[in-house]
Design an enzyme around this catalytic site. Structure first.
Site, short mmCIF file in Angstrom:
data_model
loop_
_atom_site.label_atom_id
_atom_site.label_comp_id
_atom_site.label_asym_id
_atom_site.label_seq_id
_atom_site.Cartn_x
_atom_site.Cartn_y
_atom_site.Cartn_z
N GLY A 1 1.21 -0.95 -0.51
CA GLY A 1 0.10 -0.15 -0.02
C GLY A 1 0.89 1.28 -0.17
N GLY B 1 3.14 3.92 1.29
CA GLY B 1 3.50 4.68 2.18
C GLY B 1 3.32 5.57 3.10
N ARG B 2 3.99 6.38 1.69
CA ARG B 2 4.52 7.23 1.49
C ARG B 2 3.69 8.56 1.18
NH1 ARG B 2 10.13 6.96 -1.35
NH2 ARG B 2 9.06 4.85 -2.21
N ASP C 1 8.17 6.81 8.35
CA ASP C 1 7.62 8.12 8.49
C ASP C 1 6.99 8.94 7.48
OD1 ASP C 1 9.53 8.28 6.17
OD2 ASP C 1 10.78 9.73 7.69
N ARG D 1 3.16 13.66 -8.30
CA ARG D 1 2.95 12.19 -9.32
C ARG D 1 2.17 12.56 -10.45
NH1 ARG D 1 5.40 6.83 -8.48
NH2 ARG D 1 3.58 6.70 -6.62
N ARG E 1 -1.72 -0.87 -10.04
CA ARG E 1 -0.11 -2.16 -10.36
C ARG E 1 -1.20 -3.53 -10.41
NH1 ARG E 1 3.05 1.03 -6.66
NH2 ARG E 1 1.65 2.87 -6.48
N ASP F 1 4.70 -5.11 -7.60
CA ASP F 1 3.42 -3.28 -7.33
C ASP F 1 4.50 -2.09 -8.04
OD1 ASP F 1 6.33 -4.54 -5.04
OD2 ASP F 1 6.16 -2.14 -4.61
N ASN F 2 5.27 -2.43 -8.26
CA ASN F 2 5.77 -0.75 -9.46
C ASN F 2 5.79 -1.53 -10.66
OD1 ASN F 2 6.95 0.56 -7.32
ND2 ASN F 2 8.62 -0.63 -6.73
N ASP G 1 7.67 4.33 -10.71
CA ASP G 1 8.36 4.42 -9.24
C ASP G 1 10.32 4.69 -9.50
OD1 ASP G 1 10.73 3.38 -6.89
OD2 ASP G 1 8.49 2.90 -6.20
P1 AMP Z 1 8.88 1.20 -3.46
O1 AMP Z 1 10.80 0.38 -3.00
O2 AMP Z 1 9.32 2.91 -3.45
O3 AMP Z 1 8.70 0.66 -4.02
O4 AMP Z 1 8.08 1.10 -1.44
C1 AMP Z 1 8.14 0.14 -1.30
C2 AMP Z 1 6.81 -0.09 0.30
O5 AMP Z 1 7.14 0.71 0.88
C3 AMP Z 1 5.50 1.02 -0.73
O6 AMP Z 1 4.60 0.17 0.67
C4 AMP Z 1 5.91 2.43 -0.09
O7 AMP Z 1 4.79 3.01 -0.23
C5 AMP Z 1 6.51 2.11 0.92
N1 AMP Z 1 7.73 3.41 1.53
C6 AMP Z 1 8.57 3.37 1.19
N2 AMP Z 1 9.08 4.35 1.84
C7 AMP Z 1 8.38 4.36 2.87
C8 AMP Z 1 8.79 5.42 3.48
N3 AMP Z 1 9.48 6.18 4.23
N4 AMP Z 1 7.32 5.52 4.96
C9 AMP Z 1 6.67 4.86 4.57
N5 AMP Z 1 6.29 3.66 3.77
C10 AMP Z 1 7.53 3.82 2.36
MG MG Z 2 6.99 1.94 -4.61
#
Ligand code: AMP
Ligand code: MG
Length: 476
Positions: free
Chosen positions: A84, A86-87, A114, A165, A172, A241-242, A251
């Site tokens: 989901g 997360g940021r 965070d 964005r 996805r 997920d990407n 991403d």
């Molecule tokens: P990504 O590697 O960017 O595709 O992120 C993978 C997952 O980690 C996704 O669910 C993001 O929302 C979560 N995520 C990445 N960075 C953060 C962050 N700083 N705080 C909370 N969730 C994060």
């Molecule tokens: Mg991602």
């Protein structure tokens, strides 16, 4: 108002969590705003203050509710049933596009994170995604970049950033996987119907619309990956997920453009097994599409065997299409796409790539120099047997063609400029210090990537050894 309606919020509430951006009290500044994209989206003429307030999450976007999406995903081959946003939060839709803030704080899916972003990934994504759009590669877009004075602690300490964005949609493969893994067939169907309505309305009345959905997604992805490779792009984190359902590059975490050609190049610090190496990308997208196919099985036929057999046929077909798209992209880079295309052209492409690899030559500049080679300028090419063999076969292959036309065609597919890692890193360091000059200059230089422009020759030089970026980080 139709222009500003969140269609996603009409789905059942299992698909998202309403989530407001966290408002940071630190000093904030809007560092770049994409006027041209704002116009395309039909956004009002916001004042500078409104832009800063909306795209830092302080003020709602055209009165819409913001939310985080739920999804699952295979990360480096391992399934995570609940990821989901997360940021990130989607602050609304405009003219059918999602508008999303990244780095605006915690959501229901933040786990231990965070929800924030350092300024670095904001600068990187802004520059790279706009560049991709300018070389006609399907991608999410950059609408705004905000710098905050929040202190963000990762590998290093830096200031914060919020990136806006824009995407045709943020669905996805992982969105489908989330419900499929829980065995919630009704939700998978609800999502598939939504996707068809929103992204592929023309297949609605097809005999088997869910099979058509698979075909649409596969066809976009098998075009996209050869496009990436044609400009030396390594995504670096091709988790399911990407992998976007709309076929947009999404991403821009640890992604990078290659300098010297290496078929198995990896930049990402977390890709320890080289799963997402440059040359593995075609194979990986087929694996990801197979995971998408898994989620659609029960929708495609009431008999599992029939569904599997139909999907296997599709996967085979799209794998062949991927191979031929790949060939075509590289054939274009040598100016040899025409009706007389043959296996010999594959050999020619391979020969040139082997030569680049052996001599550790710059991928972008070597292809760009091919048009000068047609004028007899060999200065970019160290001479060896392989080079002579390539040159002779290539000249023979294009014999009889209008050379001026070939040169023009070559320069329309082999970019003059790419976002080189060392320049992006430099722009990030400066942006962190509050100096956005290089960021702005690069953004302008990337507007016309196929035009030779002496003003920007300095940005086309490969890095010196001391400048070379060896690794990239997600920055999360
Ligand atoms: P990504 O590697 O960017 O595709 O992120 C993978 C997952 O980690 C996704 O669910 C993001 O929302 C979560 N995520 C990445 N960075 C953060 C962050 N700083 N705080 C909370 N969730 C994060
Ligand atoms: Mg991602």
């Amino acid at each position: 108002m139709k222009n500003f309606t969140s269609t996603y919020l009409k789905l059942s509430s299992d698909f998202y969590s309403l989530s407001k951006p966290e408002v940071s009290n630190s000093e904030k500044s809007l560092i770049l705003y994409n006027d041209e994209l704002a116009k395309k989206l039909g956004l009002p003429d916001y004042s500078e203050l409104e832009k800063l307030q909306i795209f830092s999450g302080e003020k709602s976007f055209e009165g819409q509710d913001s939310f985080a999406m739920v999804y699952a995903g295979h990360q480096f081959g391992h399934f995570n049933p609940r990821l989901g946003d997360g940021r990130a939060v989607i602050i609304g839709e405009a003219s059918g596009f999602d508008i999303q803030l990244k780095g605006s704080g915690k959501t229901a899916y933040s786990r231990r994170g965070d929800g924030k972003s350092p300024i670095g990934p904001v600068v990187r994504e802004y520059l790279l995604s706009e560049y991709m759009n300018n070389v006609n590669i399907s991608t999410t877009r950059s609408l705004a970049a905000v710098r905050t004075e929040d202190v963000i602690v990762r590998n290093t300490i830096s200031y914060g950033g919020i990136f806006t964005r824009v995407a045709k949609s943020h669905l996805r493969i992982g969105s489908f996987q989330y419900f499929a893994a829980k065995g919630e067939l009704d939700r998978v169907r609800e999502l598939a119907d939504y996707t068809i309505d929103r992204l592929f309305p023309s297949i609605k009345d097809d005999q088997n619309p869910y099979l058509s959905l698979f075909q649409k997604v596969a066809s976009k992805q098998v075009q996209l990956i050869p496009h990436w490779m044609s400009v030396g792009f390594i995504h670096g984190v091709m988790n399911t997920d990407n992998t976007s359902i709309s076929g947009e590059t999404i991403d821009y975490g640890p992604c990078a453009f290659m300098d010297e050609f290496d078929y198995y190049k990896v930049f990402s610090s977390i890709d320890r097994d080289s799963r997402y190496a440059f040359g593995n990308q075609p194979q990986i997208i087929m694996w990801n599409l197979a995971r998408f196919a898994d989620t659609l099985i029960p929708l495609i036929s009431s008999t599992q065997d029939d569904a599997v057999s139909l999907l296997e046929t599709e996967l085979k077909y799209y794998n062949e299409l991927l191979v031929s798209n790949q060939r075509r992209e590289f054939a274009k880079k040598l100016g040899v796409v025409d009706e007389s295309y043959s296996d010999k052209d594959d050999e020619l492409i391979e020969l040139f790539l082997l030569y680049l690899q052996e001599e550790e030559l710059d991928f972008t500049n070597s292809f760009r120099a091919l048009s000068s080679l047609l004028d007899g300028d060999t200065s970019s090419f160290p001479e060896n047997d392989r080079f002579h063999k390539f040159k002779d076969s290539w000249f023979k292959r294009i014999e009889g063609k209008d050379i001026e036309l070939v040169k023009r065609e070559l320069n329309m597919v082999n970019p003059f400029i790419i976002p080189r890692n060392h320049l992006i890193e430099e722009a990030i360091v400066k942006a962190n210090e509050g100096d956005f000059e290089l960021f702005n200059e690069l953004n302008t230089a990337f507007l016309k990537p196929f035009e030779t422009n002496e003003k920007y020759t300095k940005f086309t030089l490969p890095p010196k050894d001391s400048e070379k970026v060896k690794m990239t980080f997600c920055g999360t």
